[in-house]
Design a protein around this motif. Structure first.
Motif, short mmCIF file in Angstrom:
data_model
loop_
_atom_site.label_atom_id
_atom_site.label_comp_id
_atom_site.label_asym_id
_atom_site.label_seq_id
_atom_site.Cartn_x
_atom_site.Cartn_y
_atom_site.Cartn_z
N GLY B 128 0.80 -1.22 0.00
CA GLY B 128 0.00 0.00 0.00
C GLY B 128 0.83 1.27 0.00
N SER B 129 0.43 2.21 0.83
CA SER B 129 1.02 3.56 0.80
C SER B 129 2.48 3.60 1.24
N GLY B 130 2.97 2.53 1.87
CA GLY B 130 4.36 2.54 2.31
C GLY B 130 5.28 1.70 1.44
N ARG B 131 4.80 1.26 0.28
CA ARG B 131 5.54 0.21 -0.42
C ARG B 131 6.89 0.65 -0.96
N GLU B 132 7.12 1.95 -1.16
CA GLU B 132 8.44 2.34 -1.68
C GLU B 132 9.43 2.72 -0.59
N PHE B 133 9.09 2.49 0.68
CA PHE B 133 9.97 2.93 1.76
C PHE B 133 10.61 1.77 2.52
N LYS B 134 11.75 2.07 3.17
CA LYS B 134 12.43 1.06 3.98
C LYS B 134 11.77 0.92 5.35
N SER B 135 11.17 1.99 5.82
CA SER B 135 10.50 1.93 7.11
C SER B 135 9.26 2.81 7.05
N MET B 136 8.29 2.48 7.89
CA MET B 136 6.99 3.15 7.82
C MET B 136 6.30 3.10 9.17
N VAL B 137 5.58 4.16 9.48
CA VAL B 137 4.71 4.16 10.65
C VAL B 137 3.28 4.30 10.16
N LEU B 138 2.39 3.42 10.63
CA LEU B 138 0.96 3.57 10.38
C LEU B 138 0.30 4.07 11.65
N LEU B 139 -0.46 5.15 11.53
CA LEU B 139 -1.30 5.63 12.63
C LEU B 139 -2.74 5.40 12.21
N THR B 140 -3.49 4.61 12.98
CA THR B 140 -4.89 4.38 12.62
C THR B 140 -5.80 5.15 13.55
N LEU B 141 -6.70 5.90 12.94
CA LEU B 141 -7.68 6.65 13.70
C LEU B 141 -9.03 5.97 13.55
N VAL B 145 -7.00 5.03 18.87
CA VAL B 145 -5.86 5.29 17.99
C VAL B 145 -4.89 4.13 18.14
N GLY B 146 -4.50 3.56 17.01
CA GLY B 146 -3.54 2.45 17.06
C GLY B 146 -2.50 2.65 15.99
N GLY B 147 -1.86 1.56 15.64
CA GLY B 147 -0.88 1.70 14.58
C GLY B 147 0.10 0.56 14.53
N GLY B 148 1.10 0.74 13.73
CA GLY B 148 2.13 -0.27 13.57
C GLY B 148 3.38 0.37 13.00
N ILE B 149 4.50 -0.26 13.26
CA ILE B 149 5.80 0.28 12.83
C ILE B 149 6.57 -0.81 12.12
#
Lengths: 339, 339
Positions: B128-141, B145-149
């Motif tokens: 998805g939106s992080g596919r071109e990066f080496k690292s990513m943070v997802l913030l879910t609202l 509020v949650g997320g993943g790193i």
């Protein structure tokens, strides 16, 4: 008895450059220190580092060809991928410089570049207070607040070499929050650094708080975090309050990191440690950090996360640089375990 | 055209369980959904999941033996190492349950367990939106509020399975900060969640603020984040203020994460997205997040870190579970590149 392969760590500071040779278990076989001589610039310094390394190796009957890899830790901002130092406030002439390549040219050995705070974190993780954990956060309290993060053996350096700038997590978003020199507000560093300790103490004294600090300042001494620690130890109430408030801020920062990284340990390093684990004040300080964590964190991480002082002192940097050199070497040369 | 090996993802929610089969490139070859039927318990549910998976595989001419690995995403707290679900507020009967082992028994395939928010983050990272990066943070609202790193391909799950509890980083340490239901104060979730949006709106209305929301509430509608978004779109000033304040809080949380992880991208997911990238309000929202980041972050990460909406929607969970199953499989079965 020593275990090959052997690794070198180089930790560049504003005043001195520390050099160490370790074996595969992290045992230091040789150690040296040379002046940074900042104004002479990084090219000259890397030439002197290489010469000192050869002399250091000769003393233990080795040459550079016995060294598997060199770890180089430098302060300030950098571009890790390109091996560049970008900017360091304590090394103003070391600007936008290809330091990794330069040390490789001078030594003929592969060089792994890292930020000095990250290297110190890796040192504590490999050989110090974090050695029994899978992941660790180091928070360093000095003039500023810094740190490093290791998750499952990997240093979190960031996609733009800005990982683990732990003094700059936000603990107070409000418009009246304390500011760092850039004017940005609410960063942990504005509360928990040595600079912040002095500022908060000055504010309290200016507000009329009574303190034995006043006597020492009137006799011409400059207010420092060490002076606050000394007067706190002697029972000065204001000084003790300042120390305990600092612990509270550190605890608040620790909670955000625990809910982000969930490390096995949060390790407190840096010069501002109130005497550390062996001092009554250091013990009160870290117990107050733990209390704040229990108050604010989820019960499971609050209970299970170790919160302790760093144990390698000023050696953490070169040892961590060795550890990062070793890790890079092992990744390139060892077949991982497969099922 | 499909590329083996094949992976299954199972995303357990309070109402439905989503099931998907993907190939090595993440292309979905089959998809299904069954009711969670929470009260019947996790044993029964895992039996029904296995039966549905067999039916789903049969439809594309496969059997379970064609599946390399299954990813299982569940909500709440868990012990990843032991494969246990511990506690999930929306699955009250699924308590302290060995869910990984149960699904392995039912399917005969290896199962990789993860937290659902972490799985969603991994989905955005892989496809998805992080596919071109080496690292990513997802913030879910969402309600909370949650997320993943993800750092260098690895999900940050934490030493105690409490990693990436991103609603619980502290953005206001003061005693008058907003509280979450546990009574703990200053956590991001108390400001930026759907629950917090409703609460902040109610407070403003009770304080006498004029708003078109009042009309709808008088006609019997329940105040929701969606209603606030709709009225903001229609030009209601209070509603728009609430949305923009939410963006500010999200930006503040993003800065702490950028100074910790320094990811390539901060991705905003969850149901509370104000229409996302294609909606005028969503665009205003995310631009306000970026503005807050520029104000508070270091210039380099502020400039270089992508801040964008998630792109996989409700599919992120099962796709991420597939991705985690794939990653585990590849680590076990592929010789890494050596120099």
């Amino acid at each position: 008895m020593t275990t090959p392969p052997f690794f070198i760590g180089v930790d560049v500071g504003g005043t001195n450059i520390k050099l160490g040779l370790v074996d595969d278990e992290g045992r230091t076989l040789a150690y040296s220190k040379i002046p940074t001589d900042e104004p002479s610039g990084p090219s000259s310094a890397m030439r002197r580092v290489a010469a000192e390394l050869r002399a250091m190796l000769a003393e233990v009957g080795m040459t550079m060809s016995d060294v598997a890899s060199i770890g180089l830790a430098t302060p300030g901002t950098m571009d890790i991928d390109k091996g560049l130092m970008l900017e360091a406030h304590n090394l103003p002439h070391w600007f936008n410089f290809p330091i990794r390549h330069t040390l490789e040219e001078e030594t003929g050995a592969p060089v792994v570049l890292s930020n000095d705070a990250n290297a110190a974190a890796f040192g504590e993780y490999w050989l110090g207070s974090g050695r029994e954990f899978k992941s660790m956060v180091l928070l360093t309290l000095g003039t500023g607040v810094g740190g490093g993060i290791i998750v499952n053996d990997s240093l979190v350096e960031g996609d733009h070499s800005f990982g683990s700038e732990l003094g700059h997590i936000i603990i107070d978003y409000n418009d009246d929050a304390r500011a760092i020199p850039t004017g940005q507000r609410g960063h942990l560093e504005a509360y928990a650094s040595g600079t912040a300790i002095v500022k908060r103490t000055q504010e309290a004294l200016e507000a009329g708080e009574k303190s034995s600090l006043t006597v020492r300042m009137k006799s011409g001494e400059k207010l420092t975090p060490l002076m606050v620690a000394e007067e706190a130890e002697r029972g000065d109430e204001l000084s003790l309050l300042i120390v305990m408030e600092t612990a509270k801020y550190v605890g608040i920062g620790a909670v955000s990191l625990m809910h982000t990284i969930d490390p096995g340990a949060v390790v407190l390093g840096g010069a501002v440690n109130f005497g550390g684990a062996d001092a009554p004040l250091g013990t009160m300080f870290i117990e107050r950090v733990r209390e704040e964590v229990r108050r604010r964190a989820f019960p499971v991480p609050a209970k299970k996360t170790a919160i302790r002082f760093a144990s390698l002192g000023a050696d953490a940097g070169y040892l961590g640089a060795c550890g990062l050199a070793r890790q890079s070497y092992l990744r390139d040369h060892q077949a991982p375990v497969t099922s």
